[in-house]
Structures are given as structure tokens and as C-alpha cells.
Design a protein around this motif. Structure first.
Motif, PDB file in Angstrom:
ATOM      1  N   ARG A  84       0.556  -9.263  -4.755  1.00 15.30           N
ATOM      2  CA  ARG A  84       1.477  -9.171  -6.154  1.00 15.30           C
ATOM      3  C   ARG A  84       0.819 -10.142  -7.295  1.00 15.30           C
ATOM      4  O   ARG A  84       0.699 -11.458  -6.887  1.00 15.30           O
ATOM      5  CB  ARG A  84       2.803  -9.500  -6.263  1.00 15.30           C
ATOM      6  CG  ARG A  84       3.569  -8.381  -6.097  1.00 15.30           C
ATOM      7  CD  ARG A  84       4.997  -8.505  -5.998  1.00 15.30           C
ATOM      8  NE  ARG A  84       5.139  -7.855  -7.561  1.00 15.30           N
ATOM      9  CZ  ARG A  84       5.181  -7.306  -8.053  1.00 15.30           C
ATOM     10  NH1 ARG A  84       5.077  -5.780  -7.381  1.00 15.30           N
ATOM     11  NH2 ARG A  84       5.885  -7.146  -9.433  1.00 15.30           N
ATOM     12  N   CYS A  85      -0.277  -9.379  -7.690  1.00 12.54           N
ATOM     13  CA  CYS A  85      -1.468 -10.369  -8.300  1.00 12.54           C
ATOM     14  C   CYS A  85      -1.754  -9.972  -9.581  1.00 12.54           C
ATOM     15  O   CYS A  85      -1.655  -8.780 -10.538  1.00 12.54           O
ATOM     16  CB  CYS A  85      -2.987 -10.676  -7.924  1.00 12.54           C
ATOM     17  SG  CYS A  85      -3.508  -9.267  -8.063  1.00 12.54           S
ATOM     18  N   ALA A  86      -2.279 -10.960 -10.845  1.00 10.25           N
ATOM     19  CA  ALA A  86      -2.649 -10.751 -12.202  1.00 10.25           C
ATOM     20  C   ALA A  86      -4.250 -11.141 -12.736  1.00 10.25           C
ATOM     21  O   ALA A  86      -4.242 -12.407 -11.863  1.00 10.25           O
ATOM     22  CB  ALA A  86      -1.161 -10.666 -13.620  1.00 10.25           C
ATOM     23  N   VAL A  87      -4.151  -9.875 -13.229  1.00 11.07           N
ATOM     24  CA  VAL A  87      -5.738 -10.728 -14.045  1.00 11.07           C
ATOM     25  C   VAL A  87      -5.316 -11.060 -15.016  1.00 11.07           C
ATOM     26  O   VAL A  87      -5.331  -9.841 -16.047  1.00 11.07           O
ATOM     27  CB  VAL A  87      -6.809  -9.600 -13.122  1.00 11.07           C
ATOM     28  CG1 VAL A  87      -8.537 -10.532 -13.518  1.00 11.07           C
ATOM     29  CG2 VAL A  87      -6.494  -9.679 -12.015  1.00 11.07           C
ATOM     30  N   ILE A  88      -5.910 -12.210 -15.256  1.00  9.92           N
ATOM     31  CA  ILE A  88      -5.601 -12.602 -17.253  1.00  9.92           C
ATOM     32  C   ILE A  88      -7.484 -12.039 -17.742  1.00  9.92           C
ATOM     33  O   ILE A  88      -8.216 -12.850 -16.974  1.00  9.92           O
ATOM     34  CB  ILE A  88      -5.328 -13.907 -17.232  1.00  9.92           C
ATOM     35  CG1 ILE A  88      -3.884 -14.453 -17.045  1.00  9.92           C
ATOM     36  CG2 ILE A  88      -5.931 -14.220 -19.122  1.00  9.92           C
ATOM     37  CD1 ILE A  88      -3.333 -15.268 -16.917  1.00  9.92           C
ATOM     38  N   GLY A  89      -7.687 -11.397 -18.455  1.00  7.43           N
ATOM     39  CA  GLY A  89      -9.045 -10.466 -18.893  1.00  7.43           C
ATOM     40  C   GLY A  89      -9.450  -9.522 -18.114  1.00  7.43           C
ATOM     41  O   GLY A  89     -10.785  -9.853 -17.608  1.00  7.43           O
ATOM     42  N   GLY A  90      -9.071  -9.156 -17.728  1.00  8.28           N
ATOM     43  CA  GLY A  90      -9.101  -7.888 -16.563  1.00  8.28           C
ATOM     44  C   GLY A  90      -9.875  -6.906 -17.191  1.00  8.28           C
ATOM     45  O   GLY A  90     -10.739  -6.040 -16.462  1.00  8.28           O
ATOM     46  N   SER A  91      -9.675  -6.733 -18.600  1.00  3.37           N
ATOM     47  CA  SER A  91     -10.664  -5.902 -19.145  1.00  3.37           C
ATOM     48  C   SER A  91     -11.930  -6.457 -19.044  1.00  3.37           C
ATOM     49  O   SER A  91     -12.515  -5.153 -19.495  1.00  3.37           O
ATOM     50  CB  SER A  91     -10.101  -5.732 -20.521  1.00  3.37           C
ATOM     51  OG  SER A  91      -8.628  -5.061 -20.633  1.00  3.37           O
ATOM     52  N   GLY A  92     -12.407  -8.035 -19.587  1.00  3.16           N
ATOM     53  CA  GLY A  92     -14.180  -7.727 -19.233  1.00  3.16           C
ATOM     54  C   GLY A  92     -14.838  -7.484 -18.438  1.00  3.16           C
ATOM     55  O   GLY A  92     -14.665  -6.634 -17.046  1.00  3.16           O
ATOM     56  N   PHE A  93     -16.052  -7.714 -17.690  1.00  4.38           N
ATOM     57  CA  PHE A  93     -16.727  -7.168 -17.367  1.00  4.38           C
ATOM     58  C   PHE A  93     -16.136  -7.680 -15.636  1.00  4.38           C
ATOM     59  O   PHE A  93     -16.537  -7.106 -14.902  1.00  4.38           O
ATOM     60  CB  PHE A  93     -18.415  -7.575 -17.754  1.00  4.38           C
ATOM     61  CG  PHE A  93     -19.526  -7.722 -16.289  1.00  4.38           C
ATOM     62  CD1 PHE A  93     -19.857  -6.315 -15.974  1.00  4.38           C
ATOM     63  CD2 PHE A  93     -19.881  -8.436 -16.157  1.00  4.38           C
ATOM     64  CE1 PHE A  93     -20.269  -6.443 -15.396  1.00  4.38           C
ATOM     65  CE2 PHE A  93     -21.323  -8.683 -15.593  1.00  4.38           C
ATOM     66  CZ  PHE A  93     -21.964  -7.844 -14.354  1.00  4.38           C
TER      67      PHE A  93
END
Length: 369
Positions: free
Chosen positions: A11-20
Motif C-alpha cells: 500500500r503506497c502513496a506517490v506524492i507528485g504523482g501527476s507529474g512526468f
């Protein structure tokens, strides 16, 4: 005996996941069976099964909602290196990262993987096969690099085995690939304006360019190898294609692949650097009277005319890193992904006009991070 995997380890989160980089990372994590949540200031795409949360990086309460029951966080949010807003860089890269760390610790997150930058050790002079033990730059090349240094220090210092909170920093360099909104589109725009006719220096300087899939691969390897008994704890790792290439050869391959002429006229590095330094000094003198944001700077000249490539030996040894896509294949895939940027018939620029445009602006908009 294999280490027992905790139930929440995927279970993870990507902060800034909308970027390239973030989008490529999210898509690969989903392919590998991770449950992914994205936190960013905006949502630019959709992936089945991925939850998106919009919010400010400095809002700890908003972060805590996303990090509930998450064991792994990838932090790859940052303003574009081309931005010239020091306050924004400081807010996002430093203050925002401190908030991320606090939220992770309060939420019980066990691992934080930071997207740092190899430029944290670059001061505008040659770096050949640079290792991670190089000192941080005392004279950072720009606000982006200055704040990335602070950011990396904060993240690595937060690593604590006693608190069950482990951190590692990934330092990519020259990221490129499909959907990149910076390097290839700006390179093509520069060529269309007649600014890519000149090579700064003798053209032999070697630089690392790193395909985005290899950067993603390095991040996931770091996450999977980061454990209390591993050497990754609190360390930084270079991740590149491990194939240094002449800076201008790379640019030429991309340009020729899209139907544009490669730069072919040489300008002495010392001359161009001297002119850039003079323009920078004039800008500084006029700043109290006129607000000028120069694009033709000494450090951007240095990025185009010096050696800067890095060793991946530590990543190979500690996490088994090997690039998954070789450089020539990566360039071919990237060029093929931009059919809309292929050369169109443009008005002819005379040689003297092209020289004037190029000499004042050559490679002014492109930044290799």
C-alpha cells in the motif's frame, strides 16, 4: 530465510504523482500489484484502481488522510527546474518535504523514497564518474538545486531505525522519455526558432541522460531493498542509464530523429561562458531598477559544455540495479512518441539571422537535471 512481508507493504502513496516521472512510477507500481494513492496539486490523468487526492503539500491534515494505512511513500513532487521562483522552490522542496516527513511519521509510514537530483553536487565544473560521497555544492547552480540540497539532507537525516521510519534518496540525471513536457518539446521549439545551430565547446563533453523507465526501476528497487538491516538507510543513490554520451550527440540524435538539422558550428566554451558571465553581471547591476530574468546564464552554459556523469556502482551493489532500457533504444522510443513534433516546413532563416538568434539564446531554455 526470506524476510516476512508485512500485509500493508504494497500500500503506497506517490506524492507528485501527476507529474512526468510520477505518472510513469504510478503506472509501473500498478503493474507490479501495488495499491496506489496519488497526492498532487492537480489530477492530469486516470488509472483504474488508483485513487487521486488533490491538495497542498504543506497541508499536513490533507496528507494524513492519504497516508492512512500506507506503509510506503514516494516523494517526487517539485516545481520544474526551469522555474525562477525561489519562494516556490523553498515552499515545496523544503517546507513541503518537512511536512511530508511529519505526516509520514504520524501516520506510521515505514519507508520514504525521495526523488532527489544528481545536480546537488554540481557546481558548473567537470564531474566524471562522480560518486555519492562528493560534497554538496557550495555554490548551487540555481534555486532548484539549492533547495534540493536542503530537501535531501532533511529526508536522509530523518531516517531512524528506532522509530521504524526508513528513508533513501534517488538521484537521477537528465530524465527523458515519452510524455516528457520539458526536454524534447523545448529542444524542438528551440530548433524551430533557429537556435540550435551552434555547439558550445568542442562537443566532446560526456553527460548522463536517463530514460524514465530506468528511473522508475531504481525507485522501486530502492523501496523493495530498504530495510532496517540494509545499507540503503539514510543514503543517496545515483540512478542513470550508465551510458554517458556526448551532450551534443544526444541532442543531435533527438533532433535528426524528428527531422531537424543537428547543430554543427562550434563556439569556444570560454567565449560563450564569458559573455554569459558579463550578461549576468549586467543583470545584477540593473536589478534594483529593472526586473530581468536572464535565460542565458553561466550555469546553463556550463551544463551544455562540461562533463557531468555519475557512477551507479553503489546502486548496483546495494540493490542490484541495472538499466532495463539501453540508451539507444530509449532514444528511439522517445523520438517515436513525439510524431506531432516532427519538422514542418518553416520560413527560411538566413545564416546571419540564425547566428544572432542562436548566439544570444543557444540552449537557454533547456536544463539537464
Amino acid at each position: 530465510m526470506a524476510t516476512r512481508i508485512r500485509p500493508s507493504s504494497k500500500r503506497c502513496a506517490v506524492i507528485g504523482g501527476s507529474g512526468f516521472l510520477g505518472r510513469h512510477l504510478v503506472e509501473r507500481l500498478v503493474e507490479k500489484g501495488y495499491s496506489v494513492a496519488v497526492f498532487d496539486i492537480s489530477q492530469r490523468y486516470q488509472v483504474p484502481g488508483v485513487t487521486f487526492h488533490q491538495g497542498d503539500l504543506c497541508d499536513k491534515q490533507a496528507l494524513l488522510k492519504v497516508l492512512k494505512d500506507v506503509s510506503l511513500v514516494f516523494h517526487c513532487a517539485s516545481p520544474s527546474p526551469a522555474c525562477d521562483d525561489r519562494q516556490l522552490f523553498w515552499k515545496v522542496n523544503v517546507e513541503g518535504t518537512r511536512t511530508v516527513i511529519q505526516a509520514c511519521q504520524e501516520a506510521g509510514v515505514q519507508k520514504l523514497i525521495l526523488t532527489s537530483s544528481a545536480s546537488v553536487v554540481f557546481e558548473g565544473t567537470d564531474i566524471k564518474n562522480g560518486k555519492e560521497d562528493l560534497p554538496y555544492a557550495k555554490r548551487p547552480i540555481d534555486y532548484y538545486t539549492e533547495t534540493k540540497i536542503h530537501q535531501e539532507k532533511v529526508v536522509l537525516e530523518a531516517c531512524s531505525k528506532e522509530k521504524d521510519f526508513l528513508t533513501v534518496a534517488i538521484r537521477p540525471h537528465g530524465i527523458f522519455g515519452p510524455r516528457d513536457p520539458q526536454l524534447v518539446p523545448i529542444l524542438v521549439d528551440t530548433a524551430r526558432k533557429g537556435k540550435m545551430k551552434f555547439i558550445i565547446g568542442d562537443g566532446t563533453n560526456l553527460v548522463d541522460f536517463t530514460y524514465v523507465e530506468n528511473v522508475v526501476h531504481g525507485h522501486i528497487l530502492a523501496a523493495e531493498h530498504l530495510k532496517a538491516d540494509s545499507p540503503l538507510c539514510g543514503k543517496a543513490y545515483h540512478i542513470t542509464n550508465d551510458e554517458p554520451i556526448r551532450f551534443w550527440d544526444f541532442m543531435s540524435q533527438v533532433l535528426i530523429g524528428l527531422g531537424y538539422d543537428a547543430p554543427r558550428y562550434h563556439l569556444p566554451y570560454s567565449l560563450v561562458y564569458g559573455i554569459a558571465m558579463l550578461l549576468w553581471m549586467i543583470t545584477c547591476l540593473l536589478r534594483p531598477l529593472v526586473n530581468i530574468k536572464p535565460t542565458f546564464t553561466p550555469m546553463r552554459v556550463a551544463l551544455a559544455g562540461t562533463h557531468h556523469y555519475y557512477s551507479c556502482w553503489r546502486a548496483k551493489q546495494d540493490m542490484g540495479y541495472q538499466p532495463v532500457v539501453k540508451l539507444q533504444e530509449a532514444i528511439a522510443r522517445t523520438v517515436a512518441s513525439y510524431p506531432h513534433l516532427r519538422k514542418e516546413e518553416l520560413p527560411f532563416l538566413g545564416q546571419s539571422e540564425a547566428f544572432c538568434i542562436s548566439f544570444g539564446c543557444v540552449f537557454s531554455e533547456i536544463r539537464v537535471d
